[in-house]
Design a protein around this motif. Structure first.
Motif, PDB file in Angstrom:
ATOM      1  N   ALA A  49     -19.042  -1.564  -7.861  1.00 42.20           N
ATOM      2  CA  ALA A  49     -18.366  -0.449  -7.201  1.00 42.20           C
ATOM      3  C   ALA A  49     -17.563   0.374  -8.202  1.00 42.20           C
ATOM      4  O   ALA A  49     -17.607   1.612  -8.186  1.00 42.20           O
ATOM      5  N   SER A  82     -20.010   2.230 -10.713  1.00 39.81           N
ATOM      6  CA  SER A  82     -20.696   3.356 -10.080  1.00 39.81           C
ATOM      7  C   SER A  82     -19.734   4.491  -9.753  1.00 39.81           C
ATOM      8  O   SER A  82     -20.117   5.662  -9.810  1.00 39.81           O
ATOM      9  N   LEU A  83     -18.480   4.176  -9.453  1.00 38.94           N
ATOM     10  CA  LEU A  83     -17.495   5.233  -9.224  1.00 38.94           C
ATOM     11  C   LEU A  83     -17.198   5.993 -10.507  1.00 38.94           C
ATOM     12  O   LEU A  83     -17.076   7.222 -10.499  1.00 38.94           O
ATOM     13  N   SER A 133     -21.059   3.345  -4.680  1.00 41.00           N
ATOM     14  CA  SER A 133     -19.751   2.734  -4.901  1.00 41.00           C
ATOM     15  C   SER A 133     -19.128   2.277  -3.582  1.00 41.00           C
ATOM     16  O   SER A 133     -18.595   1.172  -3.491  1.00 41.00           O
TER      17      SER A 133
END
Length: 78
Positions: A10, A13-14, A64
């Motif tokens: 998460a 990907s953020l 995310s």
């Protein structure tokens, strides 16, 4: 997968989403048909390209959010 791996996915990907959306901002405002310019444009010079890059960034935001929910709700605590 355990909770730490989901949360790591998460976060990564953020970060990728923020970078891609910042690149999309630059492409939208500073790219014209003749190339890069130092003057901010109010209208996109390459709207199709900026739309594709923006969609790619939003997919990373969605990834995310989904991986955060998966990590918090479905992964076992260890």
């Amino acid at each position: 997968m355990n909770r730490q791996k989901w949360l790591k996915l998460a976060l990564i990907s953020l970060v990728i989403a923020v970078i891609v959306l910042a690149l999309d901002y630059v492409l939208f405002h500073y790219v014209t048909d003749t190339g890069f310019t130092s003057v901010k444009q109010e209208e996109a010079g390459k709207p199709f390209v900026t739309d594709l890059v923006g969609t790619f960034g939003v997919l990373f935001v969605f990834l995310s959010a989904v991986s955060l929910v998966m990590g918090l709700m479905f992964a076992p605590k260890e």
